[in-house]
Design a protein around this motif. Structure first.
Motif, PDB file in Angstrom:
ATOM      1  N   SER A  57       0.845  -1.200   0.000  1.00  0.00           N
ATOM      2  CA  SER A  57       0.000   0.000   0.000  1.00  0.00           C
ATOM      3  C   SER A  57       0.880   1.249   0.000  1.00  0.00           C
ATOM      4  O   SER A  57       0.494   2.283  -0.551  1.00  0.00           O
ATOM      5  N   GLY A  58       2.085   1.157   0.598  1.00  0.00           N
ATOM      6  CA  GLY A  58       3.032   2.275   0.529  1.00  0.00           C
ATOM      7  C   GLY A  58       3.449   2.521  -0.908  1.00  0.00           C
ATOM      8  O   GLY A  58       3.487   3.667  -1.377  1.00  0.00           O
ATOM      9  N   TYR A  59       3.745   1.434  -1.617  1.00  0.00           N
ATOM     10  CA  TYR A  59       4.084   1.527  -3.041  1.00  0.00           C
ATOM     11  C   TYR A  59       2.953   2.218  -3.813  1.00  0.00           C
ATOM     12  O   TYR A  59       3.171   3.117  -4.618  1.00  0.00           O
ATOM     13  N   CYS A  60       1.709   1.773  -3.535  1.00  0.00           N
ATOM     14  CA  CYS A  60       0.552   2.341  -4.245  1.00  0.00           C
ATOM     15  C   CYS A  60       0.376   3.823  -3.912  1.00  0.00           C
ATOM     16  O   CYS A  60       0.048   4.623  -4.798  1.00  0.00           O
ATOM     17  N   ASP A  61       0.608   4.196  -2.642  1.00  0.00           N
ATOM     18  CA  ASP A  61       0.513   5.618  -2.272  1.00  0.00           C
ATOM     19  C   ASP A  61       1.493   6.451  -3.103  1.00  0.00           C
ATOM     20  O   ASP A  61       1.144   7.531  -3.590  1.00  0.00           O
ATOM     21  N   VAL A  62       2.729   5.938  -3.244  1.00  0.00           N
ATOM     22  CA  VAL A  62       3.741   6.692  -4.011  1.00  0.00           C
ATOM     23  C   VAL A  62       3.284   6.868  -5.456  1.00  0.00           C
ATOM     24  O   VAL A  62       3.280   7.996  -5.985  1.00  0.00           O
ATOM     25  N   VAL A  63       2.860   5.779  -6.110  1.00  0.00           N
ATOM     26  CA  VAL A  63       2.529   5.900  -7.542  1.00  0.00           C
ATOM     27  C   VAL A  63       1.228   6.676  -7.758  1.00  0.00           C
ATOM     28  O   VAL A  63       1.087   7.388  -8.755  1.00  0.00           O
ATOM     29  N   ILE A  64       0.290   6.567  -6.806  1.00  0.00           N
ATOM     30  CA  ILE A  64      -0.954   7.337  -6.941  1.00  0.00           C
ATOM     31  C   ILE A  64      -0.658   8.830  -6.757  1.00  0.00           C
ATOM     32  O   ILE A  64      -1.180   9.677  -7.489  1.00  0.00           O
ATOM     33  N   GLY A  65       0.234   9.140  -5.808  1.00  0.00           N
ATOM     34  CA  GLY A  65       0.623  10.542  -5.603  1.00  0.00           C
ATOM     35  C   GLY A  65       1.339  11.099  -6.826  1.00  0.00           C
ATOM     36  O   GLY A  65       1.003  12.190  -7.315  1.00  0.00           O
ATOM     37  N   VAL A  66       2.317  10.352  -7.344  1.00  0.00           N
ATOM     38  CA  VAL A  66       3.064  10.816  -8.528  1.00  0.00           C
ATOM     39  C   VAL A  66       2.112  10.926  -9.719  1.00  0.00           C
ATOM     40  O   VAL A  66       2.139  11.912 -10.479  1.00  0.00           O
ATOM     41  N   GLY A  67       1.241   9.924  -9.888  1.00  0.00           N
ATOM     42  CA  GLY A  67       0.275   9.942 -10.997  1.00  0.00           C
ATOM     43  C   GLY A  67      -0.659  11.137 -10.906  1.00  0.00           C
ATOM     44  O   GLY A  67      -0.977  11.764 -11.919  1.00  0.00           O
ATOM     45  N   SER A  68      -1.095  11.472  -9.689  1.00  0.00           N
ATOM     46  CA  SER A  68      -1.983  12.632  -9.513  1.00  0.00           C
ATOM     47  C   SER A  68      -1.281  13.905  -9.972  1.00  0.00           C
ATOM     48  O   SER A  68      -1.877  14.754 -10.641  1.00  0.00           O
ATOM     49  N   LEU A  69      -0.004  14.036  -9.603  1.00  0.00           N
ATOM     50  CA  LEU A  69       0.746  15.238  -9.995  1.00  0.00           C
ATOM     51  C   LEU A  69       0.984  15.281 -11.505  1.00  0.00           C
ATOM     52  O   LEU A  69       1.005  16.341 -12.116  1.00  0.00           O
ATOM     53  N   MET A  70       1.147  14.078 -12.102  1.00  0.00           N
ATOM     54  CA  MET A  70       1.371  14.003 -13.554  1.00  0.00           C
ATOM     55  C   MET A  70       0.109  14.345 -14.330  1.00  0.00           C
ATOM     56  O   MET A  70       0.161  14.890 -15.421  1.00  0.00           O
TER      57      MET A  70
END
Lengths: 34, 401
Positions: free
Chosen positions: B231-244
């Motif tokens: 879930s930590g991994y998913c938080d990182v990619v969801i956060g980066v994806g949101s910014l992208m």
């Protein structure tokens, strides 16, 4: 509104602090990464 | 490429800048270059090329299946067989001479790639959606935020966000939230998860030889560790994806609070659960009901068993993962039978009242937590280890040799 933003910025600082200290003490990730 | 590396930081920053400042084909080409950088750094050149060939086969499947509907089952079968061979399922060693099987092909991210390709094909054929072009499909397949470990994004969701439906309001606060999501994920994965690692089943050479007490607490720690890591991994990619501007779907929602095992699967790896529900469980359940050979509970049970076995096989290439799927299939069937019996004995109204009562909820959460923790043993113990544990359990009762 402003106080909510201030809390969120405080949370940012807490997370950075936890990451730098925690990652170093737990598994040396910062050194390995950077 | 670790998330805590300058390389990943540079990649994420470049993607955020490129996707927010460019438009049209240059934007797509820039994103493809960044995705290529990520995939090559993870898989090496040969691995990236084999994944590229697999994705090309997927694109051919989407287009050929759209043009020749009769070829669809054959095309899907071919892609699945290619996946099984590339993934090196252990049962292949029993049926094919070792020299015939290719070695050194990429396996990282391949399961996610397969499900992305299949959902793109099924959606393009079934919903009459526009089939993807080469550039769009390549970026969808190799999107660095979802390539390695999901979440499994559908082509329609990716396409809608790529072409303008921005996931974030243009405010400082929304961007700060996304940035904090990245930081929270890093803390979960690299601080909390890393600190817990030494207490899990991963930290011992042979978990099957542990005393029962230690096996128990290490199993619970292992479950918590897997949650923090993934879930930590998913938080990182969801956060980066949101910014992208292209946010992957949500994947976790406090699984430790799940009141039953069906609820658990909506709180853990949700994008996989919804994929399996849409493309395996629902079509099979409807077909079984229409055949009128099974009652609804029988059809549900059979469809659940097939779905969870598919889930097990998808999770890994060894017998242990098949057992993981089998155990969860048994859990889900037992839960459906329990609900059926409860409704028949008490009536719908009283059954609902019991399910909503505090004792039922507490019991449900405790039972679900214990049962789902136990099933994660299969992630850390190989099939020989599972056999040893079963032997230890059954020996006092049956006097096994």
């Amino acid at each position: 509104m402003k106080s909510r933003l201030a809390l969120k910025l405080l949370w940012t600082c807490a997370l950075v602090f936890a990451l730098v200290l925690g990652a170093r003490s737990a598994a040396d990730f910062i050194y390995r990464g950077f | 490429m670790s998330f805590l590396s300058l390389e990943f930081l540079a990649l994420a920053a470049a993607a955020v800048v490129a996707l927010n400042s460019l438009a049209g084909t240059p934007r797509a080409l820039a994103f493809l270059a960044l995705n290529g950088w990520f995939v090559t750094s993870q898989l090496g050149r040969a691995g990236a090329l084999s994944s590229l060939a697999f994705a090309a086969a997927g694109l051919a499947l989407v287009h050929a299946g759209g043009r020749w509907p009769r070829m669809r089952p054959w095309g899907v079968a071919l892609v699945v067989v290619a996946f099984v061979v590339m993934r090196r399922y252990t049962f292949l060693d029993w049926i094919a001479p070792a020299g015939l099987l290719p070695r050194g092909l990429a396996t990282a991210g391949l399961s996610f790639l397969l499900f992305k390709i299949l959902s793109a094909a099924f959606d393009a054929w079934g919903q009459d959606a526009r089939p993807p072009g080469v550039l769009e499909f390549a970026n969808y397949c190799f999107n660095f935020t979802t390539f390695l470990m999901g979440p499994i994004q559908r082509l329609g969701d990716f396409r809608a966000q790529w072409s303008g439906a921005l996931p974030l309001p243009p405010t400082f606060e929304a961007h700060l939230d996304a940035f904090n999501r990245v930081l929270r994920g890093l803390v979960k994965k690299y601080v909390l998860g890393a600190a817990l690692h030494g207490w899990t089943l991963y930290a011992v050479a042979d978990p099957s030889a542990l005393a029962w007490g230690e096996l128990g607490w290490r199993t619970v720690a292992f479950y918590v560790y897997l949650y923090l890591d993934f879930s930590g991994y998913c938080d990182v990619v969801i956060g980066v994806g949101s910014l992208m501007g292209v946010r992957p779907p949500e994947n976790f929602n406090l699984p430790f609070l799940a009141g039953n095992v069906a609820d658990f699967w909506l709180r853990v790896h949700r994008s996989l659960t919804t994929w399996l529900t849409d493309y395996v469980f629902n079509p099979l359940y409807v077909r079984l009901l229409r055949s009128q050979r099974l009652a609804p509970l029988g059809a549900t049970s059979l469809a659940l068993a097939v779905t969870m076995l598919t889930s097990g096989l998808w999770h890994g290439s060894t017998l242990s993962f098949l057992l993981f799927g089998l155990v969860h299939g048994v859990y889900l069937i037992a839960f459906r039978v329990y609900e059926h019996v409860l409704a028949r004995r008490l009536g719908a109204k009283r059954a609902r009242a019991w399910r909503q009562s505090a004792p039922a909820r507490i019991l449900g959460v405790a039972l679900t937590f214990s049962a789902t923790s136990l099933a994660y043993v299969f992630f850390a113990v190989d099939s020989a280890g599972v056999a040893r544990i079963l032997h230890r359990i059954l020996d006092p009762w049956l006097g096994l040799p």
